[in-house]
Scaffold this active site. Sequence first.
Site, PDB file in Angstrom:
ATOM      1  N   SER A   7       0.858  -1.182   0.000  1.00  0.00           N
ATOM      2  CA  SER A   7       0.000   0.000   0.000  1.00  0.00           C
ATOM      3  C   SER A   7       0.896   1.235   0.000  1.00  0.00           C
ATOM      4  CB  SER A   7      -0.927  -0.009   1.220  1.00  0.00           C
ATOM      5  OG  SER A   7      -0.193  -0.259   2.392  1.00  0.00           O
ATOM      6  N   GLU A   9       1.180   5.545   0.883  1.00  0.00           N
ATOM      7  CA  GLU A   9       0.591   6.677   1.635  1.00  0.00           C
ATOM      8  C   GLU A   9       0.923   8.024   0.979  1.00  0.00           C
ATOM      9  OE1 GLU A   9       0.902   6.417   5.947  1.00  0.00           O
ATOM     10  OE2 GLU A   9       1.586   8.502   5.969  1.00  0.00           O
ATOM     11  N   ALA A  43      -3.643  16.371  12.464  1.00  0.00           N
ATOM     12  CA  ALA A  43      -4.213  16.315  13.814  1.00  0.00           C
ATOM     13  C   ALA A  43      -5.040  17.568  14.072  1.00  0.00           C
ATOM     14  CB  ALA A  43      -3.096  16.191  14.838  1.00  0.00           C
ATOM     15  N   ASP A 100      -0.940  13.971  16.815  1.00  0.00           N
ATOM     16  CA  ASP A 100      -0.173  14.861  17.702  1.00  0.00           C
ATOM     17  C   ASP A 100      -0.556  16.291  17.387  1.00  0.00           C
ATOM     18  OD1 ASP A 100       1.698  12.961  18.923  1.00  0.00           O
ATOM     19  OD2 ASP A 100       2.460  12.743  16.882  1.00  0.00           O
ATOM     20  N   ALA A 114      -5.578   6.180  20.910  1.00  0.00           N
ATOM     21  CA  ALA A 114      -6.191   5.608  19.703  1.00  0.00           C
ATOM     22  C   ALA A 114      -7.136   4.449  20.020  1.00  0.00           C
ATOM     23  CB  ALA A 114      -5.085   5.159  18.745  1.00  0.00           C
ATOM     24  N   HIS A 140       7.029   3.947  20.637  1.00  0.00           N
ATOM     25  CA  HIS A 140       6.519   5.309  20.442  1.00  0.00           C
ATOM     26  C   HIS A 140       7.297   6.249  21.367  1.00  0.00           C
ATOM     27  CE1 HIS A 140       3.711   8.726  20.984  1.00  0.00           C
ATOM     28  NE2 HIS A 140       3.449   8.493  19.713  1.00  0.00           N
ATOM     29  N   LYS A 156      -5.204  -1.604  21.757  1.00  0.00           N
ATOM     30  CA  LYS A 156      -5.750  -0.970  20.548  1.00  0.00           C
ATOM     31  C   LYS A 156      -6.243  -2.030  19.562  1.00  0.00           C
ATOM     32  CE  LYS A 156      -2.470   1.425  18.423  1.00  0.00           C
ATOM     33  NZ  LYS A 156      -1.582   2.535  18.079  1.00  0.00           N
ATOM     34  N   PHE A 207      12.625  14.158  10.254  1.00  0.00           N
ATOM     35  CA  PHE A 207      11.449  13.312  10.504  1.00  0.00           C
ATOM     36  C   PHE A 207      11.739  12.300  11.604  1.00  0.00           C
ATOM     37  CE2 PHE A 207       9.379  13.319   5.995  1.00  0.00           C
ATOM     38  CZ  PHE A 207       8.881  14.576   6.241  1.00  0.00           C
ATOM     39  N   HIS A 257       4.000  -0.977   3.557  1.00  0.00           N
ATOM     40  CA  HIS A 257       3.242   0.265   3.375  1.00  0.00           C
ATOM     41  C   HIS A 257       4.275   1.362   3.126  1.00  0.00           C
ATOM     42  CE1 HIS A 257      -0.076   3.153   4.195  1.00  0.00           C
ATOM     43  NE2 HIS A 257       0.839   3.866   4.829  1.00  0.00           N
TER      44      HIS A 257
END
Length: 275
Positions: A7, A9, A43, A100, A114, A140, A156, A207, A257
Amino acid sequence: MTTPDFSIEFFPPKTAEGTEKLRVTRAKLAELNPKYFSVTFGAGGTTQQGTLDTVTEIRREGHDAAPHLSCVGGTRESIRTILNEFKANDIRRLVALRGDLPSGYGMGGEFRYANELVEFIRAETGDWFHIEVAAYPEMHPQARSPQDDLNSFVRKMNAGANAAITQYFYNADAYFRFTEEARKAGVTAPIVAGIMPITNSTQLQRFSEMCGAEIPRWIRLKLASYGDDTASIKAFGLDVVTAMCERLLAGGAPGLHFYSLNQAAATTAIWQRLV
Ligand SMILES: Cc1cc2nc3c(=O)[nH]c(=O)nc-3n(C[C@H](O)[C@H](O)[C@H](O)COP(=O)(O)OP(=O)(O)OC[C@H]3O[C@@H](n4cnc5c(N)ncnc54)[C@H](O)[C@@H]3O)c2cc1C
């Protein structure tokens, strides 16, 4: 081995020029025949219309597309309205996130994490949506510990997610370890590996600092040694990322992805080496 799901994005463009560029990018990437495209969601709802417009345009072109939906800053009512809008447009899959808010905004809103969003989507819309959530093989950045983060991930998934997509990483062992621990904790759903092609060393560094993805020292030093020589950065990035994708797929990753950053070339080059 079953065929892996690929996939891709995008982020919703902010200008008419960006929209036109994304159309060209998409036409190239559509030739690879991905399972679906996904479109990020700013966000606090900052890209709500752009996300929906991009998703509906992709679907009109005949491809499956999933909006992301982040809940931070949102209320039950605002999220309900968005879900109804997705449903009215016959959208059947989405990527559910906390998101965020920019620093200084605090958290606000009626959703904290989430898992609460996933629960809410299921309560409101039953099985209408195929729900993907985010996973963090390298933890995270706000989690207290890897175990805490894994527990949150499992919570989640148990709230009703169908699958997960990971944050990007350049260390396949982190992915294998994370998926093994998730399996031991009872997660049977697919955990698709998120892949960030390497095309620009400064941007990647920025990033990665924000999202907690580690660039291994040897990759960082190699990239730095190329200076402004973008051709060498891209060639090296292509080799490194393709080799990691091969390893991930051989080791059982159910899919990849690609974080395309609305660019076609790097994702296409990696993909073509893999198939
Ligand atoms: C595939 C992917 C797509 C993304 N797309 C977007 C996008 O479109 N828009 C956007 O704004 N951002 C996006 N992000 C970034 C994401 O929103 C941030 O990483 C955000 O900080 C966390 O979102 P989450 O859904 O993973 O949050 P959560 O799963 O809620 O986790 C956030 C933090 O809280 C902890 N936690 C979770 N639940 C609990 C709990 N019940 N109790 C205590 N602690 C808990 C977790 O360990 C973690 O540290 C994406 C990330 C990925 C990997």
